[in-house]
Design a protein around this motif. Structure first.
Motif, short mmCIF file in Angstrom:
data_model
loop_
_atom_site.label_atom_id
_atom_site.label_comp_id
_atom_site.label_asym_id
_atom_site.label_seq_id
_atom_site.Cartn_x
_atom_site.Cartn_y
_atom_site.Cartn_z
N GLU A 1 0.83 -1.20 0.00
CA GLU A 1 0.00 0.00 0.00
C GLU A 1 0.87 1.26 0.00
O GLU A 1 0.58 2.22 -0.71
N LEU A 2 1.95 1.26 0.79
CA LEU A 2 2.88 2.38 0.82
C LEU A 2 3.51 2.60 -0.54
O LEU A 2 3.56 3.73 -1.04
N GLN A 3 3.99 1.54 -1.16
CA GLN A 3 4.66 1.67 -2.45
C GLN A 3 3.70 2.15 -3.54
O GLN A 3 4.11 2.89 -4.44
N ASN A 4 2.45 1.74 -3.46
CA ASN A 4 1.47 2.19 -4.45
C ASN A 4 1.02 3.62 -4.21
O ASN A 4 0.56 4.29 -5.14
N SER A 5 1.14 4.13 -2.99
CA SER A 5 0.68 5.47 -2.68
C SER A 5 1.76 6.55 -2.89
O SER A 5 1.48 7.72 -2.69
N LEU A 6 2.96 6.17 -3.29
CA LEU A 6 4.03 7.15 -3.48
C LEU A 6 3.71 8.04 -4.67
O LEU A 6 3.28 7.57 -5.72
N SER A 7 3.95 9.33 -4.50
CA SER A 7 3.74 10.28 -5.59
C SER A 7 4.88 11.29 -5.59
O SER A 7 5.66 11.38 -4.63
N ASP A 8 4.97 12.06 -6.66
CA ASP A 8 6.04 13.04 -6.80
C ASP A 8 5.99 14.04 -5.65
O ASP A 8 4.93 14.53 -5.27
N GLY A 9 7.18 14.33 -5.08
CA GLY A 9 7.28 15.29 -3.99
C GLY A 9 7.24 14.69 -2.60
O GLY A 9 7.49 15.41 -1.63
N ASP A 10 6.93 13.41 -2.47
CA ASP A 10 6.90 12.77 -1.15
C ASP A 10 8.32 12.61 -0.62
O ASP A 10 9.24 12.29 -1.37
N ARG A 11 8.51 12.85 0.69
CA ARG A 11 9.79 12.58 1.35
C ARG A 11 9.76 11.14 1.82
O ARG A 11 8.79 10.70 2.43
N VAL A 12 10.82 10.39 1.51
CA VAL A 12 10.87 8.98 1.87
C VAL A 12 12.23 8.64 2.47
O VAL A 12 13.19 9.40 2.35
N MET A 13 12.27 7.47 3.14
CA MET A 13 13.53 6.92 3.62
C MET A 13 13.66 5.53 3.00
O MET A 13 12.71 4.75 3.02
N THR A 14 14.84 5.24 2.47
CA THR A 14 15.07 3.94 1.85
C THR A 14 15.47 2.92 2.91
O THR A 14 15.73 3.28 4.06
N THR A 15 15.55 1.66 2.50
CA THR A 15 15.94 0.60 3.43
C THR A 15 17.38 0.77 3.89
O THR A 15 17.76 0.25 4.93
N SER A 16 18.18 1.51 3.14
CA SER A 16 19.57 1.75 3.54
C SER A 16 19.70 2.97 4.43
O SER A 16 20.79 3.32 4.85
N GLY A 17 18.58 3.66 4.71
CA GLY A 17 18.61 4.80 5.63
C GLY A 17 18.81 6.14 4.96
O GLY A 17 19.03 7.13 5.64
N MET A 18 18.74 6.20 3.64
CA MET A 18 18.93 7.45 2.92
C MET A 18 17.60 8.18 2.79
O MET A 18 16.59 7.58 2.44
N TYR A 19 17.61 9.47 3.08
CA TYR A 19 16.42 10.30 2.92
C TYR A 19 16.45 10.93 1.53
O TYR A 19 17.49 11.37 1.06
#
Length: 134
Positions: free
Chosen positions: A34-52
């Protein structure tokens, strides 16, 4: 009847945690999808490696473009996105804070002395570690 009670109880003790664990895992997978499907341009995210990063392009089904710095866009698998990060909002802004932020202090520049082997003046330098056998 008593001979079947103990093996049946033992199987229940083993089966119940397994069933509960798979239900929890399915629920977590559904939340991640659900999270991956809800991503849109401009969203701030953190990757599994800890990068923002900020989502630059989310139009592809399997990959996502993340802007890690201004003008630096990298392509990642969607599964690499761990979570959405909500931007920090400062609720206590006032006119005094705006006036204080206009004053910019220059960083202190340390002078280098050639006799100190390039170390800034006043800096504490630790002695080298001893790695030899005793």
């Amino acid at each position: 009847m008593e001979g079947l009670f103990l093996p049946l109880l033992l199987m229940l003790v083993v089966a119940i945690p397994l069933i509960m664990g798979t239900r929890k895992q399915k629920r977590m997978m559904a939340q991640q999808q659900e999270l991956q499907n809800s991503l849109s341009d401009g969203d701030r995210v953190m990757t599994t490696s800890g990068m923002y990063a900020t989502v630059a392009d989310a139009s592809d089904e399997t990959t996502i473009d993340l802007e890690i710095a201004e003008g630096v866009v990298t392509t990642w698998l969607r599964q690499a996105v761990r979570e959405k990060i909500n931007p920090v909002v400062d609720d206590e802004t006032s006119d005094d804070d705006d006036a204080d932020s206009a004053i910019v202090e220059e960083p202190a520049v340390s002078k280098v002395d050639a006799s100190d082997n390039g170390a800034p003046q006043g800096a504490q330098v630790a002695p080298p570690l001893e790695h030899g056998k005793k």
